[in-house]
Enzyme design. Structure first.
Site, PDB file in Angstrom:
ATOM      1  CG  HIS A   1     -17.815  32.839 -58.539  1.00 29.74           C
ATOM      2  ND1 HIS A   1     -18.212  33.420 -59.720  1.00 29.74           N
ATOM      3  CD2 HIS A   1     -17.016  31.791 -58.891  1.00 29.74           C
ATOM      4  CE1 HIS A   1     -17.662  32.774 -60.734  1.00 29.74           C
ATOM      5  NE2 HIS A   1     -16.941  31.779 -60.269  1.00 29.74           N
TER       6      HIS A   1
ATOM      7  NE  ARG B   1     -18.009  24.706 -61.344  1.00 31.08           N
ATOM      8  CZ  ARG B   1     -17.816  25.611 -62.273  1.00 31.08           C
ATOM      9  NH1 ARG B   1     -18.819  26.320 -62.727  1.00 31.08           N
ATOM     10  NH2 ARG B   1     -16.624  25.799 -62.786  1.00 31.08           N
TER      11      ARG B   1
HETATM   12  P1  ADP Z   1     -11.489  30.373 -63.765  1.00 31.89           P
HETATM   13  O1  ADP Z   1     -11.642  31.205 -64.989  1.00 31.89           O
HETATM   14  O2  ADP Z   1     -10.152  30.514 -63.111  1.00 31.89           O
HETATM   15  O3  ADP Z   1     -11.933  28.942 -63.881  1.00 31.89           O
HETATM   16  P2  ADP Z   1     -14.001  31.141 -62.563  1.00 31.89           P
HETATM   17  O4  ADP Z   1     -14.298  32.596 -62.398  1.00 31.89           O
HETATM   18  O5  ADP Z   1     -14.763  30.407 -63.588  1.00 31.89           O
HETATM   19  O6  ADP Z   1     -12.444  31.049 -62.719  1.00 31.89           O
HETATM   20  O7  ADP Z   1     -14.195  30.396 -61.168  1.00 31.89           O
HETATM   21  C1  ADP Z   1     -13.434  30.739 -60.020  1.00 31.89           C
HETATM   22  C2  ADP Z   1     -13.488  29.592 -59.028  1.00 31.89           C
HETATM   23  O8  ADP Z   1     -14.833  29.390 -58.601  1.00 31.89           O
HETATM   24  C3  ADP Z   1     -13.044  28.245 -59.581  1.00 31.89           C
HETATM   25  O9  ADP Z   1     -12.360  27.547 -58.558  1.00 31.89           O
HETATM   26  C4  ADP Z   1     -14.330  27.546 -59.918  1.00 31.89           C
HETATM   27  O10 ADP Z   1     -14.193  26.140 -59.869  1.00 31.89           O
HETATM   28  C5  ADP Z   1     -15.205  28.044 -58.789  1.00 31.89           C
HETATM   29  N1  ADP Z   1     -16.624  27.990 -59.115  1.00 31.89           N
HETATM   30  C6  ADP Z   1     -17.244  28.476 -60.191  1.00 31.89           C
HETATM   31  N2  ADP Z   1     -18.582  28.240 -60.157  1.00 31.89           N
HETATM   32  C7  ADP Z   1     -18.806  27.580 -58.987  1.00 31.89           C
HETATM   33  C8  ADP Z   1     -19.980  27.015 -58.365  1.00 31.89           C
HETATM   34  N3  ADP Z   1     -21.169  27.113 -58.937  1.00 31.89           N
HETATM   35  N4  ADP Z   1     -19.822  26.387 -57.178  1.00 31.89           N
HETATM   36  C9  ADP Z   1     -18.591  26.279 -56.622  1.00 31.89           C
HETATM   37  N5  ADP Z   1     -17.460  26.777 -57.157  1.00 31.89           N
HETATM   38  C10 ADP Z   1     -17.556  27.410 -58.328  1.00 31.89           C
END
Ligand code: ADP
Length: 156
Positions: A21, A95
């Site tokens: 993130h 991802r």
């Molecule tokens: P949600 O519950 O809405 O899926 P997350 O907190 O899991 O939210 O993730 C927020 C955003 O960050 C999403 O767009 C997710 O795809 C992205 N994300 C999560 N982990 C990674 C990562 N390792 N690399 C790139 N983007 C990520």
């Protein structure tokens, strides 16, 4: 007339906020003037693993040196949260194809809920592609070390 500020929200559960993130936020700042990290949280459901207030304070502390980044919780449609912050953009990370399938439909719905509202996707950095909040929660639950996966210290 000065150019309009480019404001994006970065919505998610952030349960917890990870190095993946953080990477999206830092790269997003090359595109946007301001990023509002929005932790979607339903206080009635209380279905989080990491306490939402703890996560807000950890993320604020992490980014406190950069006034372009702010952190808020919200309990409403993401599109409405974006409009409240005068954001014309939603920032999301991608991802894999599973992320894509999910993001594709949400982005289209959000576009109809509030125009103009474009979702901008950043492809994950390979070094963080394996990091997910779900995996971190599982490792933590069983007493594993998550310190290399999150960009702050967690004492819980
Ligand atoms: P949600 O519950 O809405 O899926 P997350 O907190 O899991 O939210 O993730 C927020 C955003 O960050 C999403 O767009 C997710 O795809 C992205 N994300 C999560 N982990 C990674 C990562 N390792 N690399 C790139 N983007 C990520």
């Amino acid at each position: 007339m000065p150019a309009k500020e480019r404001i994006a929200i970065f919505p998610g559960s952030f349960d917890p906020y990870t190095k993946g993130h953080e990477d999206i936020v830092m790269r997003g700042l090359q595109i946007f003037d301001k990023i509002v990290i929005g932790i979607g949280y339903n206080s009635a459901k209380r279905n989080r693993y990491f306490d939402v207030d703890l996560m807000v304070s950890k993320i604020r502390e992490l980014h406190k040196g950069d006034s372009r980044i702010s952190v808020e919780t919200y309990n409403e449609l993401t599109a409405m949260f974006a409009k409240k912050h005068r954001a014309d953009y939603i920032l999301r990370g991608l991802r894999n194809t599973t992320d894509f399938e999910y993001e594709n439909s949400i982005a289209q719905v959000n576009m109809h809920l509030a125009e103009p509202l474009e979702t901008i996707f950043l492809i994950t950095s390979p070094k963080y592609a394996h990091i997910s909040s779900t995996i971190i929660r599982e490792v933590h639950q069983y007493g594993g070390d998550i310190s290399k996966l999150i960009p702050y210290k967690l004492e819980v």
